[in-house]
Design an enzyme around this catalytic site. Structure first.
Site, PDB file in Angstrom:
ATOM      1  N   LYS A  10       0.879  -1.138  -0.064  1.00 23.39           N
ATOM      2  CA  LYS A  10      -0.067   0.118   0.042  1.00 23.39           C
ATOM      3  C   LYS A  10       0.906   1.302   0.093  1.00 23.39           C
ATOM      4  O   LYS A  10       2.014   1.181   0.410  1.00 23.39           O
ATOM      5  CB  LYS A  10      -0.885   0.095   1.178  1.00 23.39           C
ATOM      6  CG  LYS A  10      -0.217   0.029   2.548  1.00 23.39           C
ATOM      7  CD  LYS A  10      -1.127  -0.505   3.777  1.00 23.39           C
ATOM      8  CE  LYS A  10      -0.228  -0.478   4.803  1.00 23.39           C
ATOM      9  NZ  LYS A  10      -1.178  -0.927   6.107  1.00 23.39           N
ATOM     10  N   TYR A  41      13.925  30.525   9.958  1.00 22.63           N
ATOM     11  CA  TYR A  41      12.814  30.967  10.576  1.00 22.63           C
ATOM     12  C   TYR A  41      12.546  30.965  12.105  1.00 22.63           C
ATOM     13  O   TYR A  41      13.168  29.896  12.592  1.00 22.63           O
ATOM     14  CB  TYR A  41      11.605  30.257  10.107  1.00 22.63           C
ATOM     15  CG  TYR A  41      10.916  30.660   8.684  1.00 22.63           C
ATOM     16  CD1 TYR A  41      10.643  31.658   8.166  1.00 22.63           C
ATOM     17  CD2 TYR A  41      11.084  29.485   7.644  1.00 22.63           C
ATOM     18  CE1 TYR A  41      10.456  31.874   6.676  1.00 22.63           C
ATOM     19  CE2 TYR A  41      10.545  29.690   6.309  1.00 22.63           C
ATOM     20  CZ  TYR A  41      10.414  30.795   5.956  1.00 22.63           C
ATOM     21  OH  TYR A  41      10.029  31.078   4.635  1.00 22.63           O
TER      22      TYR A  41
HETATM   23  C1  LIG Z   1      -0.183  -1.725   6.855  1.00 21.21           C
HETATM   24  C2  LIG Z   1      -1.047  -2.986   7.135  1.00 21.21           C
HETATM   25  C3  LIG Z   1      -0.230  -4.371   6.945  1.00 21.21           C
HETATM   26  C4  LIG Z   1       1.622  -4.380   7.212  1.00 21.21           C
HETATM   27  O1  LIG Z   1       2.056  -3.590   8.325  1.00 21.21           O
HETATM   28  P1  LIG Z   1       3.597  -3.904   8.704  1.00 21.21           P
HETATM   29  O2  LIG Z   1       3.521  -3.355  10.300  1.00 21.21           O
HETATM   30  O3  LIG Z   1       3.955  -2.727   7.808  1.00 21.21           O
HETATM   31  O4  LIG Z   1       4.078  -4.704   8.314  1.00 21.21           O
HETATM   32  C5  LIG Z   1      -0.645  -5.437   7.389  1.00 21.21           C
HETATM   33  N1  LIG Z   1      -1.897  -5.602   7.703  1.00 21.21           N
HETATM   34  C6  LIG Z   1      -2.795  -4.467   7.638  1.00 21.21           C
HETATM   35  C7  LIG Z   1      -4.139  -4.830   7.729  1.00 21.21           C
HETATM   36  C8  LIG Z   1      -2.201  -3.426   7.410  1.00 21.21           C
HETATM   37  O5  LIG Z   1      -3.136  -2.319   7.603  1.00 21.21           O
END
Ligand SMILES: *Cc1c(COP(=O)(O)O)cnc(C)c1O
Length: 381
Positions: free
Chosen positions: A44, A264
């Site tokens: 993702k 800044y």
């Molecule tokens: C993002 C996610 C993962 C992967 O998690 P990591 O901690 O990056 O290994 C797995 N399952 C679900 C449902 C997620 O949202």
């Protein structure tokens, strides 16, 4: 337009090591295969900033057959390079989106009765039992069926007969801390809820779950951060291969006098005559402003040629200043690159200074930098 290399006109360069991602996936896969399971890959958010197309293609070659994305469009991109893979969409079925799922052969992870009903209705109308997963909630209280809803769905054939339930998942709340008793409670609850669907495969583990006992592995694991070389467990060393290197270009090097302030808010005062390099990396490149080095907070650092270089003053949108006084004069010049994330400065260093997690740095990697896919391994002499 004259021919000018991308790198010449970009503020920095970003290198992603696909071999390292493949090695990290194999490491996760062998842990799960040892318990009769297998590893999928969570890709993702553009594969955590690493580029979903390149990553999914490479992991397919490596033998990965199951991908998890958050959104339908991400799934469509995976489908282009992984024609035979199972692709699950974790954010579930958005209203009216079912035809898109069918077209790209994506499987929604149905997280509520409303989603299940919509998928069932769609499948009945199309007269085809398409695959989908169900998410059961075991304590996250984010997505997923409650225990009551799970029992209702499990006993209601009008819903389950309409589609093919291929997977039941749940998600660990605090897998990075294996001593937290919530892990055991989630495991027991997952067994009880998912057991009501005896014919479906099961999936509970993210990266952290892969590191835990085999009872957490079920049929398929969903590692994400581990593939990209991030910190999996809250404590302890990171044995995964570094995957990402981000380098920012030095715009100029200048001298500031004792008592002068930089940036800044005049938030950082020079305590000595200092040399400052201004680099083309700011919060718009994913470098959180909370990592700024001010008179009251030490802030984070970057790396050049053996030196850790502290951020000097507030990080601005498109640039930041770093203290290079300790680098011998003439070594660091206009146009040189400093490593801001990579083998010498894990994203976790910045994340800790900015009170966040390295996931946020990876998914926020600059879209403005010139990108390359190449090995990060130092050539062995
Ligand atoms: C993002 C996610 C993962 C992967 O998690 P990591 O901690 O990056 O290994 C797995 N399952 C679900 C449902 C997620 O949202």
């Amino acid at each position: 337009m004259p021919e000018i290399a991308d790198e010449t006109i970009a503020g920095g360069r970003l290198t992603v090591d696909l071999d390292a991602i493949a090695a990290n996936w194999r490491a996760m896969n062998s842990r799960t295969v040892a318990s009769g399971s297998r590893a999928g890959a969570t890709v993702k958010a553009d594969a955590y900033g690493c580029g979903v197309t390149a990553v999914a293609k490479r992991l397919t070659q490596e033998g990965c057959g199951t991908f998890f994305v958050a959104l339908p469009e991400e799934g469509r991109k995976v489908r282009e390079v992984a024609p035979n893979a199972e692709i699950y969409v974790l954010n579930g079925l958005f209203p009216g989106a079912a035809p898109f799922f069918a077209e790209a052969r994506l499987r929604p992870v149905l997280g509520s009765i409303a989603e299940i009903e919509e998928w069932a209705l769609f499948c009945r109308a199309r007269r085809v039992a398409l695959e989908a997963a169900i998410h059961v909630d075991t304590g996250m209280n984010r997505l997923g069926l409650t225990a009551e809803d799970t029992a209702k769905v499990a006993s209601d054939n009008t819903m389950l007969d309409a589609f093919k339930l291929s997977l039941v998942i749940s998600h660990l709340v605090n897998g990075g801390a294996p001593e937290d008793p919530i892990n055991g409670r989630q495991l027991e609850k997952f067994k009880a809820l998912s057991g009501q669907f005896p014919d479906a495969q099961k999936s509970l583990s993210n990266s952290a779950g892969c590191m835990m006992g085999r009872e957490f592995h079920f049929n398929v694991a969903r590692p994400g951060i581990a593939l990209y070389g991030g910190q999996v467990m809250d404590e302890g060393p990171n044995e995964l291969e570094p995957v990402v290197k981000v380098e920012a270009k030095v715009i100029q090097v200048r001298t500031v006098h004792k008592g002068d302030t930089v940036g800044y808010g005049a938030a950082r005062t020079a305590k000595r005559e200092s040399r400052i390099a201004v680099i083309s990396s700011g919060y718009a490149d994913g470098f959180h402003r909370l990592g700024s080095g001010t008179d009251t907070r030490p802030g984070t650092h970057v790396w050049f040629n053996g030196h850790d270089l502290p951020v000097f003053g507030r990080i601005s949108m498109d640039m930041q200043a770093i203290d290079v006084t300790d680098v011998p004069a003439g070594q660091l010049r206009r146009g040189d690159y400093v490593e801001i994330i990579g083998p010498h400065v894990p994203a976790l260093v910045h994340a800790r200074a900015a009170e966040t997690i390295d996931y946020e740095y990876l998914t926020g990697l600059s879209k403005r930098y010139a990108r390359h896919y190449a090995s990060l391994k130092e050539p062995v002499a």
